[in-house]
Write a protein that holds these residues in place. Sequence first.
Motif: not given
Length: 406
Positions: A238-248
């Motif tokens: 969970d090191a990604l910034d909380s603002a990161t969006t994961i899109r599939v």
Amino acid sequence: MKHWKKGLCGLLAAVLMAPAGLAAPVNGEKGLSDLEGHWAQKEVEAAVASGWVDGYPDGSFKPEKSITRAEFTKMLLDAIHLTPDSETVAWMKAHAKMKDIWGRPTAYTPKLYDMSGHWLTSQGWLDAALYSGMVVPDDYNGKNFRPEKAIARYEIALMTDRALGLVYPASQPVEGELPFTDKEEILDWMKGYVNESVKAGVLKGYPDGSFQPNKTSTRAEAVVMIQRMLEEMEEGIDALDSATTIRVQYRESIPYTHEISDTILQERETDQIQLQVIDNIVYASLNDLYDVQIEMMQENGNTQWEIIGFEWWPIEQKFYVEPMDGFYWEFQYQAGDTTYYWGKWSVHPSYFCEPVRFLYGELMVPICDFSHPKEEPQEGWQAAWDAETQTLTVPMFYYNGWGMIS
């Protein structure tokens, strides 16, 4: 699906299930009576706070007491969330495979002959150990585990390497000589495991330059080694910034070709994929990737999701995906290896930028290198990264007609 998250639910039950001397609850506010000033006080107290080890009913921890094979097995499994009631263990057991005498895949049926009636068996920890591959029966003479025997350092190296998904590199020849004065005491088959455990920082040599592979370990030493293993395993969760969006993004191929359609059938955001970021490399849970892909196949009316088979090979730490449409195309991934295979009988190699990792019993595949990001999603789970919008787009390709999924 975040299988290890559900595995956490088993931790409270595990405390009640463990034998006295491993998980007899003590008052955390008072602390453990015999740890003050001990060299491993910090690590033991952290382990107690995390819930995977406790003291004795009298409030002591007995840090210098030898730890048995059974106790270490339970402690390790608890620490990596592979508890008897975890969803990951159930999945492993349902999909576990081995080779039969003709070399063909068959159901994995591990057996230790001296475990009937032992608490490790009755409480479900033995199945968790066997089907996760943490314990392999052939490692023990006559397949007798001798659970109350004090565990040796080489065994801890073996089990912690398995927990870290290092079976593949540990099985390769060791380059050069091990840097220990007693290296002749380290048997050939265990050299790779000792080497990998030392490289990972889990086990270390002694001040006199020896390793002492057959030396037994204390409870305190066991806790410290497992803590080091967890530090290596859990880096970058969970090191990604909380603002990161994961899109599939879901597409299908043009039937009976290797060409991917330009048409995006579905694209959406998701929080269903556990990610881990280490040295600019983003890793994703392979189980989660397939869970999401199958879900999108269902939503798009592709009925072939119903015939996709999964296999887990505990001893080799391999994961097979087999769309069973008659063509017998398959994908093969292995913990600790950069190479993965696809095609009929897995004959076509492809390569990840880094080796596949192991996190709480699940394979984590590298899907993006922030140092060399891709502009568009590509085959082999290679995601695209848009730094401006902080969006990671993960591809979901289905090769329609060839029976392959990527």
